[in-house]
Design an enzyme around this catalytic site. Structure first.
Site, PDB file in Angstrom:
ATOM      1  N   SER A 245       1.021  -1.186   0.098  1.00  0.00           N
ATOM      2  CA  SER A 245      -0.063   0.112   0.121  1.00  0.00           C
ATOM      3  C   SER A 245       1.058   1.301  -0.037  1.00  0.00           C
ATOM      4  O   SER A 245       2.121   1.178  -0.122  1.00  0.00           O
ATOM      5  CB  SER A 245      -0.693  -0.090   1.185  1.00  0.00           C
ATOM      6  N   LYS A 246       0.231   2.215  -0.159  1.00  0.00           N
ATOM      7  CA  LYS A 246       0.922   3.669  -0.154  1.00  0.00           C
ATOM      8  C   LYS A 246       2.102   3.945   0.831  1.00  0.00           C
ATOM      9  O   LYS A 246       2.979   4.557   1.091  1.00  0.00           O
ATOM     10  CB  LYS A 246      -0.027   4.528   0.043  1.00  0.00           C
ATOM     11  N   ARG A 247       1.600   3.299   2.282  1.00  0.00           N
ATOM     12  CA  ARG A 247       2.569   3.029   3.471  1.00  0.00           C
ATOM     13  C   ARG A 247       3.938   2.875   2.943  1.00  0.00           C
ATOM     14  O   ARG A 247       4.963   3.065   3.592  1.00  0.00           O
ATOM     15  CB  ARG A 247       2.112   2.217   4.287  1.00  0.00           C
TER      16      ARG A 247
END
Ligand code: GLU
Length: 464
Positions: A245-247
């Protein structure tokens, strides 16, 4: 052989989708087949033209060339309606007039009895069964008449044989009350109309597959036409084992382009996420196409590894010819407001610095100093541009004002200066580097200096 990628244009092309596209494309190409792009844009509220453009740009950047499409589901609504009408007429679909309150009450009751909530088939026509009377003014949904007994089985290209009991599947809504067709239905009609022979997609779709197979079987009837082969590739996980994910940093393909990765490197790296060919890590597009026959797809999730991607990218950067590399670096510099000509000097700068860079962004970080002023930190000035070295820098500056501007002549001037001042190379070189480049470590000093103009060198060395 016909494969497809069917992204929803609700955002950029996600790395997972890019990898699925890559597998589908390579698979088709390996067997001389076609690769098709279908845009699943029925979620009108979340779909955008910008996302469509980005998806197409990302596929183009990776050079996953498409043979047909893009097809847009929203342009095929009439076709879905037509198929739904045929199914209603054939009795493989039926109208259901349950209100949402009724459905909620049905589920509540099932939960209370400890059963799994599911549609209980109250509007499903059966021989000899009396259906409820149609409530006035209620627009019905259309449900698929799912087979009641038996199991749906397919031999998954990645996961091997999978069987799901029809008891697990209730009668799916294929058209909402407002007439719009639903996702699982559109996919089936599309794959059928587009004659897709192999469906490769993320394993988050495994649960959809038995439903889609049932609908497709209902459409095919006893035509004897084969079902597509399905292959469900495991997700890509982040370095910490969670879903990517963007994390975990960039998750869109275009962002990697912006961050200075090369499409060949990205293609190579993505191909190894969930697929292998012996222990080959670096391979060309041609090798990939020669090898990718749908086998050796991994059953376990792949893990995103930024360090490995950088390593792969550095490899391609080193191997890339300097002239096209110069064009990419010029693009990166332009984004920083530095406009430079793509000329021989820029190519030579690429040749000089590319060995120490992982991305074209890092390469632009180095090369920028040839086009804009640099300033050394106070610490570097104090540590390297010492009173002991300053007179030697002045001597060198004097010599460089007169020599022929070649690497050999510059090297000779440096050597003569060292002799005159009784200094060792690192002492003089580090001071000159700090003044010229704003840092004390660079490739060979004569090579670095040669690519500056004489005027730049004289101006920057005046600071000593
Ligand atoms: N639109 C779906 C997705 O983006 C594609 C599903 C499929 O490949 O069948 O996940």
């Amino acid at each position: 052989m016909r494969t497809r990628i069917a992204p929803s244009p609700t955002g950029f092309l996600h790395l997972g989708t890019a990898r699925t596209a890559l597998f589908s494309w390579a698979f088709a190409r390996h067997f001389g087949g076609d690769f098709i792009l279908r845009i699943e844009d029925t979620d009108v509220a979340r779909s955008s033209q910008e996302a469509v453009d980005q998806i197409i740009a990302a596929l183009r950047w990776l050079q996953l060339d498409i043979d047909e499409g893009p097809f847009f589901q929203m342009q095929r609504i009439e076709r879905y309606r037509e198929v739904i009408d045929q199914m209603l007429a054939a009795g493989t679909a039926y109208h259901c007039y349950c209100s949402s309150e009724e459905l909620e009450a049905m589920r509540e009751a099932q939960r209370a009895r400890g059963e799994k909530p599911r549609y209980d088939g109250r509007w499903r026509p059966e021989p000899g069964k009396a259906l409820p009377s149609v409530p006035p003014g209620v627009p019905p949904v259309v449900r698929f008449r799912n087979p009641q007994g038996g199991v749906v089985t397919w031999d998954d290209l990645v996961k091997g044989p999978i069987s799901i009991s029809n008891q697990e599947l209730d009668d799916l809504v294929i058209a909402r009350a407002d007439g719009t067709p639903t996702y699982n239905f559109c996919v089936v009609v599309d794959d059928w109309d587009m004659q897709i022979s192999h469906v490769v997609r993320g394993d988050d779709h495994v649960n959809n597959t038995p439903r889609q197979i049932n609908i497709l079987r209902a459409l095919l009837g006893d035509s004897g036409a084969p079902l597509p082969v399905y292959g469900h590739v495991p997700m890509i996980l982040g370095p910490d084992g969670d879903k990517l994910s963007k994390r975990h940093g960039a998750v869109s393909v275009t962002q990697y382009e912006d961050e200075g990765y090369l499409p060949e490197a990205m293609l190579n790296y993505l191909a190894r996420l969930g697929w292998s060919h012996g222990d080959a890590e670096i391979f060309s597009r041609e090798q990939l196409l020669a090898w990718f026959d749908g086998t050796h797809l991994s059953k376990s999730p792949a893990q995103w590894d930024p360090a490995k991607l950088s390593w792969v990218n550095a490899h391609y950067l080193k191997a890339m010819a300097d002239v096209p590399l110069a064009a990419l670096v010029a693009q990166q510099l332009r984004r920083r407001g530095i406009d430079v000509p793509v000329d021989e000097r820029l190519s030579r700068l690429c040749a000089l610095f590319k060995d120490r860079c992982g991305t074209t962004v890092e390469l632009a970080d180095w090369i920028g100093m040839y086009f804009v002023e640099v300033s050394a930190s106070d610490d570097d000035m104090t540590a390297f541009v010492t009173d002991a070295v300053k007179p030697a820098v002045a001597t060198l500056r004097g010599k460089l004002g007169e020599v022929e501007w070649t690497r050999a002549a510059i090297a000779a001037a440096i050597k003569a200066t060292l002799g005159e001042h009784g200094l060792k190379m690192p002492q003089l070189a580090q001071a000159v580097r700090v003044l010229m480049c704003g840092r004390s470590q660079t490739p060979s000093l004569d090579a670095v200096l040669e690519l500056f103009t004489r005027e730049q060198v004289l101006a920057r060395l005046r600071g000593a």
